[in-house]
Design a protein around this motif. Structure first.
Motif, PDB file in Angstrom:
ATOM      1  N   GLU A  86     -60.952  95.113  82.006  1.00  0.00           N
ATOM      2  CA  GLU A  86     -62.210  94.367  82.090  1.00  0.00           C
ATOM      3  C   GLU A  86     -63.346  95.291  82.519  1.00  0.00           C
ATOM      4  OE1 GLU A  86     -64.049  90.315  84.160  1.00  0.00           O
ATOM      5  OE2 GLU A  86     -61.984  90.922  84.543  1.00  0.00           O
ATOM      6  N   GLY A  87     -64.480  95.177  81.851  1.00  0.00           N
ATOM      7  CA  GLY A  87     -65.630  96.000  82.165  1.00  0.00           C
ATOM      8  C   GLY A  87     -65.701  97.289  81.371  1.00  0.00           C
ATOM      9  N   PHE A  88     -64.663  97.560  80.586  1.00  0.00           N
ATOM     10  CA  PHE A  88     -64.626  98.743  79.736  1.00  0.00           C
ATOM     11  C   PHE A  88     -64.741  98.342  78.270  1.00  0.00           C
ATOM     12  CE2 PHE A  88     -62.472 100.097  83.557  1.00  0.00           C
ATOM     13  CZ  PHE A  88     -62.807 101.439  83.707  1.00  0.00           C
ATOM     14  N   GLU A 106     -54.438  91.029  78.157  1.00  0.00           N
ATOM     15  CA  GLU A 106     -54.386  91.712  79.456  1.00  0.00           C
ATOM     16  C   GLU A 106     -55.766  91.879  80.086  1.00  0.00           C
ATOM     17  OE1 GLU A 106     -51.818  92.521  81.298  1.00  0.00           O
ATOM     18  OE2 GLU A 106     -50.372  91.750  79.848  1.00  0.00           O
ATOM     19  N   GLY A 107     -56.783  91.248  79.495  1.00  0.00           N
ATOM     20  CA  GLY A 107     -58.066  91.182  80.173  1.00  0.00           C
ATOM     21  C   GLY A 107     -59.215  91.951  79.559  1.00  0.00           C
ATOM     22  N   ALA A 108     -58.993  92.625  78.434  1.00  0.00           N
ATOM     23  CA  ALA A 108     -60.100  93.356  77.814  1.00  0.00           C
ATOM     24  C   ALA A 108     -61.166  92.381  77.340  1.00  0.00           C
ATOM     25  CB  ALA A 108     -59.583  94.186  76.637  1.00  0.00           C
ATOM     26  N   ASP A 109     -62.416  92.624  77.727  1.00  0.00           N
ATOM     27  CA  ASP A 109     -63.491  91.721  77.306  1.00  0.00           C
ATOM     28  C   ASP A 109     -64.316  92.301  76.162  1.00  0.00           C
ATOM     29  OD1 ASP A 109     -64.956  93.659  78.664  1.00  0.00           O
ATOM     30  OD2 ASP A 109     -65.347  92.364  80.396  1.00  0.00           O
ATOM     31  N   LYS A 110     -64.012  93.560  75.765  1.00  0.00           N
ATOM     32  CA  LYS A 110     -64.696  94.164  74.615  1.00  0.00           C
ATOM     33  C   LYS A 110     -63.754  95.184  73.976  1.00  0.00           C
ATOM     34  CE  LYS A 110     -68.910  96.679  73.238  1.00  0.00           C
ATOM     35  NZ  LYS A 110     -69.280  95.752  72.164  1.00  0.00           N
ATOM     36  N   ALA A 132     -71.244 107.056  69.028  1.00  0.00           N
ATOM     37  CA  ALA A 132     -72.164 106.023  68.557  1.00  0.00           C
ATOM     38  C   ALA A 132     -71.600 104.627  68.760  1.00  0.00           C
ATOM     39  CB  ALA A 132     -72.484 106.252  67.078  1.00  0.00           C
ATOM     40  N   ILE A 133     -70.298 104.460  68.522  1.00  0.00           N
ATOM     41  CA  ILE A 133     -69.734 103.106  68.654  1.00  0.00           C
ATOM     42  C   ILE A 133     -69.379 102.768  70.096  1.00  0.00           C
ATOM     43  CG2 ILE A 133     -68.812 103.231  66.314  1.00  0.00           C
ATOM     44  CD1 ILE A 133     -66.012 103.372  67.530  1.00  0.00           C
ATOM     45  N   ALA A 134     -69.300 103.791  70.962  1.00  0.00           N
ATOM     46  CA  ALA A 134     -68.887 103.541  72.342  1.00  0.00           C
ATOM     47  C   ALA A 134     -69.925 102.728  73.105  1.00  0.00           C
ATOM     48  CB  ALA A 134     -68.636 104.867  73.050  1.00  0.00           C
ATOM     49  N   GLY A 135     -71.199 102.957  72.841  1.00  0.00           N
ATOM     50  CA  GLY A 135     -72.231 102.236  73.575  1.00  0.00           C
ATOM     51  C   GLY A 135     -72.399 102.779  74.982  1.00  0.00           C
ATOM     52  N   SER A 136     -72.941 101.958  75.846  1.00  0.00           N
ATOM     53  CA  SER A 136     -73.295 102.417  77.188  1.00  0.00           C
ATOM     54  C   SER A 136     -72.224 102.135  78.242  1.00  0.00           C
ATOM     55  CB  SER A 136     -74.611 101.758  77.623  1.00  0.00           C
ATOM     56  OG  SER A 136     -74.485 100.337  77.609  1.00  0.00           O
ATOM     57  N   ARG A 137     -71.244 101.299  77.904  1.00  0.00           N
ATOM     58  CA  ARG A 137     -70.209 100.977  78.889  1.00  0.00           C
ATOM     59  C   ARG A 137     -69.160 102.090  78.961  1.00  0.00           C
ATOM     60  NH1 ARG A 137     -68.222  94.925  79.307  1.00  0.00           N
ATOM     61  NH2 ARG A 137     -66.546  95.693  78.006  1.00  0.00           N
ATOM     62  N   PRO A 138     -68.448 102.192  80.094  1.00  0.00           N
ATOM     63  CA  PRO A 138     -67.339 103.158  80.143  1.00  0.00           C
ATOM     64  C   PRO A 138     -66.277 102.798  79.115  1.00  0.00           C
ATOM     65  CG  PRO A 138     -67.275 101.683  82.045  1.00  0.00           C
ATOM     66  CD  PRO A 138     -68.582 101.429  81.352  1.00  0.00           C
ATOM     67  N   VAL A 139     -65.599 103.802  78.612  1.00  0.00           N
ATOM     68  CA  VAL A 139     -64.697 103.626  77.468  1.00  0.00           C
ATOM     69  C   VAL A 139     -63.269 104.038  77.823  1.00  0.00           C
ATOM     70  CG1 VAL A 139     -64.134 104.507  75.152  1.00  0.00           C
ATOM     71  CG2 VAL A 139     -66.508 103.937  75.741  1.00  0.00           C
ATOM     72  N   LYS A 140     -62.318 103.245  77.363  1.00  0.00           N
ATOM     73  CA  LYS A 140     -60.914 103.644  77.355  1.00  0.00           C
ATOM     74  C   LYS A 140     -60.429 103.548  75.911  1.00  0.00           C
ATOM     75  CE  LYS A 140     -59.714 102.242  82.076  1.00  0.00           C
ATOM     76  NZ  LYS A 140     -58.758 101.493  82.940  1.00  0.00           N
ATOM     77  N   ILE A 141     -59.726 104.573  75.471  1.00  0.00           N
ATOM     78  CA  ILE A 141     -59.133 104.552  74.132  1.00  0.00           C
ATOM     79  C   ILE A 141     -57.648 104.251  74.294  1.00  0.00           C
ATOM     80  CG2 ILE A 141     -58.702 105.865  72.015  1.00  0.00           C
ATOM     81  CD1 ILE A 141     -61.192 107.507  72.632  1.00  0.00           C
ATOM     82  N   VAL A 142     -57.199 103.207  73.637  1.00  0.00           N
ATOM     83  CA  VAL A 142     -55.802 102.779  73.720  1.00  0.00           C
ATOM     84  C   VAL A 142     -55.313 102.558  72.298  1.00  0.00           C
ATOM     85  CG1 VAL A 142     -54.173 101.154  74.756  1.00  0.00           C
ATOM     86  CG2 VAL A 142     -56.377 101.566  75.883  1.00  0.00           C
TER      87      VAL A 142
END
Length: 282
Positions: free
Chosen positions: A49-51, A70-74, A113-123
């Motif tokens: 959440e938040g990523f 598991e809680g991913a909101d984006k 470019a697709i990541a945007g401004s939020r912190p990113v996790k790649i899974v």
């Protein structure tokens, strides 16, 4: 094998049958149907959440569904196979506003470019045929620290071993150095071939990668790749011989890096290769 879930979506096996999603070898596809396993992979990435979670090669969406559960909101899922898009659209509809599906080639994607401004996790359960190029691309990009805060990725077990191997290990090589130069890579657990449809001939492994704030030793990524390619291209030879491929005086280069000309590639640690890259830089 448990491919049922509590998200009110069809079983993954039904989705595959409905949309004719037979795995294609040329796309490196092997689908994970066990949602208990995909949820374990999602949890390995830590809090979601938040990523912004970027997934590569979702196929019918087994890991995609697990990430959302598991809680991913984006979640941004990049899928090359247009056959999978209707199945992923069903997931998007079931989780309004939380899943964006992009049809495209992961090797040509502008991740920043697709990541945007939020912190990113790649899974991702990466397609086998593009897993290593994607990893090295994420590890050698500029600037550093990177746009991602962690990578939780599936590889063939042999590749995972190379990523995490240390000096003296037979698997230690170019990929080990590129992976450990700027990051910490840990193999988390193995995944049996029986978990996939179709079953691959090899065991897979989940690797969790976190970036270092600073590299082990600062050097140019392209030069580091060139130096490791020369050294491990003839790994049984001494550096004074293998590094002749770089041109110039290899002994002077090796000495400047604080190493012995009689050392072999498998005896040089990551910091040593970084110093070689510094010495070899124009």
């Amino acid at each position: 094998m448990n491919d049922a879930a509590d998200d009110n979506l069809p079983r993954l096996s039904e989705v595959i049958d409905r949309y004719g999603l037979s795995a294609r070898k040329n796309l490196g596809q092997n689908f994970l149907l066990d949602l208990n396993l995909t949820r374990r992979i999602a949890r390995t990435a830590g809090p979601l959440e938040g990523f912004t979670i970027i997934e590569v090669g979702p196929g019918p969406g087994g890991l995609t569904r697990a990430l959302l559960m598991e809680g991913a909101d984006k979640v941004i899922a990049v899928e090359r196979d247009e056959r999978a898009l209707p199945a992923l659209a069903e997931i998007s509809a079931a989780w309004p506003g939380r899943l964006t599906v992009m049809h495209g080639d992961a090797l040509a994607t502008d991740w920043q470019a697709i990541a945007g401004s939020r912190p990113v996790k790649i899974v991702a359960n990466l397609p086998y045929n593009i897993a290593t190029p994607l990893l090295t691309g994420w590890l050698t990009r500029h600037p550093w620290p990177p746009f991602w805060s962690s990578l939780t990725l599936m590889f063939q077990k042999e590749v995972a071993h190379r990523i995490c191997a240390g000096v003296g290990d037979n698997a230690y090589g170019r990929l080990s150095i590129i992976s450990q130069w700027r990051s910490d890579a840990v193999k988390m657990f193995d995944v049996s071939p029986k978990a996939f449809t179709p079953q691959p001939k090899v065991t897979s492994s989940i690797v969790h990668v976190t970036p270092r704030s600073e590299p082990v030793v600062g050097c140019d990524a392209a030069v580091l790749e060139k130096v490791t390619a020369a050294a491990f291209g003839q790994r049984r030879k001494m550096l004074r011989s293998s590094l002749k491929a770089l041109g110039g005086d290899p002994v002077a280069l090796i000495t400047e890096a604080g190493l012995e000309p009689t050392m072999r590639a498998e005896e040089v640690d990551v910091a040593g290769f970084c110093r070689l890259a510094q010495a070899a830089s124009p």
